[in-house]
Write a protein that holds these residues in place. Structure first.
Motif, PDB file in Angstrom:
ATOM      1  N   GLU A  59       0.825  -1.215   0.000  1.00  0.00           N
ATOM      2  CA  GLU A  59       0.000   0.000   0.000  1.00  0.00           C
ATOM      3  C   GLU A  59       0.853   1.257   0.000  1.00  0.00           C
ATOM      4  OE1 GLU A  59      -3.427   0.224   2.593  1.00  0.00           O
ATOM      5  OE2 GLU A  59      -3.622  -1.959   2.528  1.00  0.00           O
ATOM      6  N   ALA A  60       1.929   1.265   0.778  1.00  0.00           N
ATOM      7  CA  ALA A  60       2.819   2.433   0.817  1.00  0.00           C
ATOM      8  C   ALA A  60       3.442   2.674  -0.556  1.00  0.00           C
ATOM      9  CB  ALA A  60       3.903   2.232   1.872  1.00  0.00           C
ATOM     10  N   LEU A 106       1.384   6.532  -7.055  1.00  0.00           N
ATOM     11  CA  LEU A 106       0.334   7.457  -7.502  1.00  0.00           C
ATOM     12  C   LEU A 106       0.754   8.903  -7.292  1.00  0.00           C
ATOM     13  CD1 LEU A 106      -2.961   5.663  -6.403  1.00  0.00           C
ATOM     14  CD2 LEU A 106      -2.102   6.013  -8.733  1.00  0.00           C
ATOM     15  N   ASP A 107       1.374   9.198  -6.151  1.00  0.00           N
ATOM     16  CA  ASP A 107       1.859  10.566  -5.911  1.00  0.00           C
ATOM     17  C   ASP A 107       2.840  10.988  -6.999  1.00  0.00           C
ATOM     18  OD1 ASP A 107       0.295  10.784  -3.642  1.00  0.00           O
ATOM     19  OD2 ASP A 107       1.939  10.373  -2.245  1.00  0.00           O
ATOM     20  N   LEU A 132      -5.786  -0.182 -10.985  1.00  0.00           N
ATOM     21  CA  LEU A 132      -4.840  -1.204 -10.550  1.00  0.00           C
ATOM     22  C   LEU A 132      -3.461  -0.577 -10.662  1.00  0.00           C
ATOM     23  CD1 LEU A 132      -4.216  -4.101  -9.639  1.00  0.00           C
ATOM     24  CD2 LEU A 132      -3.904  -4.655 -12.055  1.00  0.00           C
ATOM     25  N   VAL A 133      -2.786  -0.442  -9.529  1.00  0.00           N
ATOM     26  CA  VAL A 133      -1.486   0.224  -9.484  1.00  0.00           C
ATOM     27  C   VAL A 133      -0.401  -0.816  -9.260  1.00  0.00           C
ATOM     28  CG1 VAL A 133      -0.116   2.010  -8.344  1.00  0.00           C
ATOM     29  CG2 VAL A 133      -2.609   2.247  -8.473  1.00  0.00           C
ATOM     30  N   MET A 134       0.516  -0.910 -10.207  1.00  0.00           N
ATOM     31  CA  MET A 134       1.666  -1.802 -10.100  1.00  0.00           C
ATOM     32  C   MET A 134       2.894  -0.913  -9.939  1.00  0.00           C
ATOM     33  SD  MET A 134      -0.006  -4.583 -10.309  1.00  0.00           S
ATOM     34  CE  MET A 134       1.197  -5.856 -10.374  1.00  0.00           C
ATOM     35  N   PRO A 135       3.391  -0.736  -8.709  1.00  0.00           N
ATOM     36  CA  PRO A 135       4.483   0.205  -8.449  1.00  0.00           C
ATOM     37  C   PRO A 135       5.782  -0.116  -9.171  1.00  0.00           C
ATOM     38  CG  PRO A 135       3.448  -0.454  -6.406  1.00  0.00           C
ATOM     39  CD  PRO A 135       2.892  -1.331  -7.486  1.00  0.00           C
ATOM     40  N   GLY A 170       1.027  -5.329  -6.849  1.00  0.00           N
ATOM     41  CA  GLY A 170       0.409  -4.052  -6.595  1.00  0.00           C
ATOM     42  C   GLY A 170      -0.957  -4.219  -5.970  1.00  0.00           C
ATOM     43  N   ALA A 171      -1.774  -3.172  -6.087  1.00  0.00           N
ATOM     44  CA  ALA A 171      -3.078  -3.182  -5.432  1.00  0.00           C
ATOM     45  C   ALA A 171      -4.131  -2.527  -6.313  1.00  0.00           C
ATOM     46  CB  ALA A 171      -2.993  -2.451  -4.096  1.00  0.00           C
ATOM     47  N   LEU A 172      -5.359  -2.986  -6.137  1.00  0.00           N
ATOM     48  CA  LEU A 172      -6.518  -2.413  -6.807  1.00  0.00           C
ATOM     49  C   LEU A 172      -7.140  -1.402  -5.860  1.00  0.00           C
ATOM     50  CD1 LEU A 172      -8.547  -2.418  -9.195  1.00  0.00           C
ATOM     51  CD2 LEU A 172      -9.819  -4.170  -7.922  1.00  0.00           C
TER      52      LEU A 172
END
Length: 186
Positions: A36-37, A43-44, A64-67, A83-85
């Protein structure tokens, strides 16, 4: 398949596996807090670098964010990331992304990507599939010469819009077509 071809295939697969393992994708922390972090940090960075993407995010049903996805290949290649949705700025599930490839390729790269689900239906289909494969229904948003990226960059009729950014490495280009996304428990 003759013995020489099998050995070549196995050697290429072993080399690609070693290359991929040697490139730490930075998502080795196992806890959901770590994912999550990294998702929020990604995203930032995306919103700071491409402010127009905020408009795209506000119009989407979920992201869906894949860092960090690590991709490597030597004839045979692959990629992996976690990552996370997010739905309404809240993490609802965790996912992994895997992709395999074969062909003329050598090198390694890392990148981040976000899939914007532009309709409730596309988000529903993603969340209710046992393993969702990215296909031809994805529209890619690309930055223009001025570095802008926004909802106007792509057609509003696309059910899923992919934004790939932060690329670093030696393989030219990155795509999510053919990637498989699977729900995980971190």
């Amino acid at each position: 398949m003759n013995m020489t071809t099998r050995r070549g295939f196995l050697a290429g697969a072993a080399t690609s596996t070693l290359l991929l393992a040697g490139c730490n994708n930075g998502v080795s922390g196992r806890g959901p807090q770590t994912i999550e972090a990294r998702v929020r940090s990604t995203l930032d960075f995306l919103y700071r670098t491409y402010p127009g993407v905020r408009d795209l995010a506000s119009k989407s049903s979920g992201q869906l964010v894949m860092p960090l996805v690590t991709e490597a290949g030597l004839g045979i290649g692959g990629s992996y990331g976690r990552g996370a949705l997010m739905v309404q700025d809240t993490v609802v599930d965790y996912y992994s992304s895997t992709q395999a490839s074969i062909g003329l390729q050598i090198g390694a790269q890392q990148y981040a990507h976000v899939l914007f689900f532009m309709t409730d239906r596309s988000l529903y289909q993603f969340r209710n599939s046992p393993g969702w494969a990215a296909g031809a229904d994805i529209e890619y948003a690309v930055n223009d010469r001025g570095g802008n990226l926004s909802a106007e960059t792509t057609t509003s009729l696309s059910p899923v819009i992919a934004v790939i950014f932060g690329q670093a490495g030696l393989i030219a280009g990155a795509t999510v077509r053919g990637a498989k996304y699977s729900r995980i428990i971190p």
